[in-house]
Design a protein around this motif. Structure first.
Motif, PDB file in Angstrom:
ATOM      1  N   SER A  25       0.827  -1.200   0.000  1.00  0.00           N
ATOM      2  CA  SER A  25       0.000   0.000   0.000  1.00  0.00           C
ATOM      3  C   SER A  25       0.865   1.254   0.000  1.00  0.00           C
ATOM      4  N   LYS A  26       0.269   2.362  -0.411  1.00  0.00           N
ATOM      5  CA  LYS A  26       0.983   3.637  -0.471  1.00  0.00           C
ATOM      6  C   LYS A  26       1.276   4.145   0.943  1.00  0.00           C
ATOM      7  N   LEU A  27       2.513   4.517   1.192  1.00  0.00           N
ATOM      8  CA  LEU A  27       2.932   5.051   2.485  1.00  0.00           C
ATOM      9  C   LEU A  27       3.516   6.437   2.262  1.00  0.00           C
ATOM     10  N   LEU A  28       3.034   7.418   3.011  1.00  0.00           N
ATOM     11  CA  LEU A  28       3.487   8.802   2.843  1.00  0.00           C
ATOM     12  C   LEU A  28       4.530   9.148   3.908  1.00  0.00           C
ATOM     13  N   PRO A  29       5.569   9.907   3.546  1.00  0.00           N
ATOM     14  CA  PRO A  29       6.667  10.194   4.470  1.00  0.00           C
ATOM     15  C   PRO A  29       6.358  11.304   5.457  1.00  0.00           C
ATOM     16  N   TYR A  30       5.377  11.084   6.314  1.00  0.00           N
ATOM     17  CA  TYR A  30       5.050  12.024   7.372  1.00  0.00           C
ATOM     18  C   TYR A  30       5.325  11.383   8.723  1.00  0.00           C
ATOM     19  N   GLU A  31       5.556  12.213   9.742  1.00  0.00           N
ATOM     20  CA  GLU A  31       5.842  11.689  11.078  1.00  0.00           C
ATOM     21  C   GLU A  31       4.691  10.860  11.619  1.00  0.00           C
ATOM     22  N   SER A  32       3.466  11.166  11.193  1.00  0.00           N
ATOM     23  CA  SER A  32       2.294  10.421  11.674  1.00  0.00           C
ATOM     24  C   SER A  32       2.327   8.962  11.238  1.00  0.00           C
ATOM     25  N   LEU A  33       3.194   8.630  10.281  1.00  0.00           N
ATOM     26  CA  LEU A  33       3.349   7.241   9.865  1.00  0.00           C
ATOM     27  C   LEU A  33       3.765   6.365  11.039  1.00  0.00           C
ATOM     28  N   ALA A  34       4.537   6.931  11.973  1.00  0.00           N
ATOM     29  CA  ALA A  34       4.999   6.175  13.143  1.00  0.00           C
ATOM     30  C   ALA A  34       3.841   5.637  13.966  1.00  0.00           C
ATOM     31  N   LEU A  35       2.690   6.321  13.905  1.00  0.00           N
ATOM     32  CA  LEU A  35       1.519   5.892  14.672  1.00  0.00           C
ATOM     33  C   LEU A  35       0.491   5.187  13.792  1.00  0.00           C
ATOM     34  N   GLY A  36       0.924   4.778  12.608  1.00  0.00           N
ATOM     35  CA  GLY A  36       0.053   3.964  11.764  1.00  0.00           C
ATOM     36  C   GLY A  36      -0.964   4.735  10.972  1.00  0.00           C
ATOM     37  N   ALA A  37      -0.640   5.985  10.582  1.00  0.00           N
ATOM     38  CA  ALA A  37      -1.564   6.770   9.761  1.00  0.00           C
ATOM     39  C   ALA A  37      -1.426   6.368   8.307  1.00  0.00           C
ATOM     40  N   ALA A  38      -1.617   5.090   8.037  1.00  0.00           N
ATOM     41  CA  ALA A  38      -1.539   4.552   6.681  1.00  0.00           C
ATOM     42  C   ALA A  38      -2.605   3.476   6.533  1.00  0.00           C
ATOM     43  N   ASP A  39      -3.211   3.428   5.369  1.00  0.00           N
ATOM     44  CA  ASP A  39      -4.259   2.445   5.098  1.00  0.00           C
ATOM     45  C   ASP A  39      -3.632   1.199   4.474  1.00  0.00           C
ATOM     46  N   ILE A  40      -3.737   0.068   5.178  1.00  0.00           N
ATOM     47  CA  ILE A  40      -3.091  -1.169   4.777  1.00  0.00           C
ATOM     48  C   ILE A  40      -4.072  -2.321   4.976  1.00  0.00           C
ATOM     49  N   SER A  41      -3.986  -3.342   4.154  1.00  0.00           N
ATOM     50  CA  SER A  41      -4.895  -4.483   4.270  1.00  0.00           C
ATOM     51  C   SER A  41      -4.403  -5.475   5.326  1.00  0.00           C
ATOM     52  N   PRO A  42      -5.305  -6.236   5.920  1.00  0.00           N
ATOM     53  CA  PRO A  42      -4.904  -7.263   6.878  1.00  0.00           C
ATOM     54  C   PRO A  42      -3.945  -8.296   6.290  1.00  0.00           C
ATOM     55  N   LEU A  43      -4.102  -8.641   5.009  1.00  0.00           N
ATOM     56  CA  LEU A  43      -3.208  -9.619   4.398  1.00  0.00           C
ATOM     57  C   LEU A  43      -1.777  -9.087   4.327  1.00  0.00           C
ATOM     58  N   GLU A  44      -1.628  -7.801   3.981  1.00  0.00           N
ATOM     59  CA  GLU A  44      -0.288  -7.202   3.931  1.00  0.00           C
ATOM     60  C   GLU A  44       0.375  -7.215   5.308  1.00  0.00           C
ATOM     61  N   MET A  45      -0.366  -6.811   6.324  1.00  0.00           N
ATOM     62  CA  MET A  45       0.209  -6.729   7.671  1.00  0.00           C
ATOM     63  C   MET A  45       0.609  -8.112   8.183  1.00  0.00           C
ATOM     64  N   THR A  46      -0.242  -9.100   7.934  1.00  0.00           N
ATOM     65  CA  THR A  46       0.059 -10.452   8.402  1.00  0.00           C
ATOM     66  C   THR A  46       1.274 -11.014   7.672  1.00  0.00           C
ATOM     67  N   THR A  47       1.349 -10.757   6.382  1.00  0.00           N
ATOM     68  CA  THR A  47       2.510 -11.200   5.598  1.00  0.00           C
ATOM     69  C   THR A  47       3.793 -10.570   6.120  1.00  0.00           C
ATOM     70  N   ALA A  48       3.747  -9.261   6.388  1.00  0.00           N
ATOM     71  CA  ALA A  48       4.944  -8.541   6.833  1.00  0.00           C
ATOM     72  C   ALA A  48       5.427  -9.035   8.191  1.00  0.00           C
ATOM     73  N   PHE A  49       4.509  -9.316   9.106  1.00  0.00           N
ATOM     74  CA  PHE A  49       4.914  -9.824  10.422  1.00  0.00           C
ATOM     75  C   PHE A  49       5.490 -11.236  10.315  1.00  0.00           C
ATOM     76  N   GLY A  50       5.129 -11.939   9.245  1.00  0.00           N
ATOM     77  CA  GLY A  50       5.717 -13.249   9.025  1.00  0.00           C
ATOM     78  C   GLY A  50       7.222 -13.200   8.837  1.00  0.00           C
ATOM     79  N   VAL A  51       7.748 -12.033   8.439  1.00  0.00           N
ATOM     80  CA  VAL A  51       9.197 -11.864   8.306  1.00  0.00           C
ATOM     81  C   VAL A  51       9.881 -12.040   9.663  1.00  0.00           C
ATOM     82  N   PHE A  52       9.269 -11.511  10.711  1.00  0.00           N
ATOM     83  CA  PHE A  52       9.835 -11.686  12.056  1.00  0.00           C
ATOM     84  C   PHE A  52       9.808 -13.161  12.454  1.00  0.00           C
ATOM     85  N   ALA A  53       8.696 -13.818  12.155  1.00  0.00           N
ATOM     86  CA  ALA A  53       8.536 -15.230  12.537  1.00  0.00           C
ATOM     87  C   ALA A  53       9.465 -16.144  11.751  1.00  0.00           C
ATOM     88  N   ASN A  54       9.882 -15.699  10.565  1.00  0.00           N
ATOM     89  CA  ASN A  54      10.659 -16.550   9.655  1.00  0.00           C
ATOM     90  C   ASN A  54      12.110 -16.091   9.575  1.00  0.00           C
TER      91      ASN A  54
END
Length: 245
Positions: A125-154
């Motif tokens: 998903s599109k991510l904008l370079p603002y400080e509010s990004l640190a608090l999750g001010a970005a629209d992302i799908s559940p599939l993307e987030m779950t996939t990304a956290f799989g990097v930590f698990a793997n």
């Protein structure tokens, strides 16, 4: 998702047909603000830039000027502030001001580097370079987030999710077959450190409620947006990664 091979083991696209009757699969077709569940991307960059989990940042309010001329003054959820807080404690207690101060510092977790890491870990998903990004001010799908956290698990390896293994016709001819697509996104050392910190989230932090019914080793991160419009948990064990919106 099985983080080792990317196989989607279970997917629930809505809570009920009565409430969600418009054909949307909420796992793949919606994008919502992810709140504090985005903070692990910020701290992953900090770790890779040489800042250990014990590194402390000032837990004090800050006012930022937005491109449109308005100001933004982030707060901690409990409205408290004061003193210094380590990165480990900040993710455990989900301290907003520490995440914001980390992304403000060019040496710790600069905005564009955070975006680069999130993309490398599977966020499309599109991510904008603002400080509010640190608090999750970005629209992302559940599939993307779950996939990304799989990097930590793997141990730092991204495996693209797979929902269909094989398609055959009535004669057994293979029309389509999918195999895991893997690439290294993080070092295994960084993945280990981040996993350790997110274990604290489950064992002692904002996600301790999980321990009322689940006692095996686990790690993850909670996320809520203003007025609890969105509530997230993305978690993982060595065998599974799971995301809930």
């Amino acid at each position: 998702i099985n983080p080792k091979d990317g196989n989607i083991l279970a997917m629930v696209g809505g809570t009920s047909y009565k409430r969600f009757k418009y054909g949307l699969n909420h796992v793949t077709q919606i994008k919502r603000q992810v709140g504090s569940s985005f903070k692990p991307f910020v701290y992953t960059v900090a770790i890779d830039n040489g800042y250990p989990p014990t590194y402390k940042l000032l837990n004090q309010p800050v006012t930022l000027y937005m491109p449109d001329g308005s100001t933004w003054t982030p707060e901690n959820t409990n409205k408290s502030f004061g003193g210094y807080v380590s990165i480990r404690d900040a993710i455990r207690r989900s301290v907003n001001l520490i995440a914001v101060r980390a992304i403000m510092e060019p040496a710790i977790a600069p905005k564009r580097q955070v975006i680069q890491y999130a993309k490398r870990m599977g966020i499309t998903s599109k991510l904008l370079p603002y400080e509010s990004l640190a608090l999750g001010a970005a629209d992302i799908s559940p599939l993307e987030m779950t996939t990304a956290f799989g990097v930590f698990a793997n141990q730092g390896v991204l495996v693209e999710p797979i929902s269909i293994l094989k398609i055959e016709d009535k004669n057994g001819n293979v029309i389509e077959e999918n195999f895991p697509s893997k690439r290294e996104a993080l070092s295994d050392q960084t993945a280990f450190i981040m996993t350790s910190m997110m274990q604290d989230v489950v064992d002692e932090g904002t996600a301790t409620r999980i321990r009322q019914f689940f006692n095996l080793p686990a790690a993850g991160k909670t996320g809520t947006t203003n007025d609890y419009a969105d509530a997230w948990f993305i978690g993982f064990t060595p065998a599974f990664t799971a995301g809930v919106w």
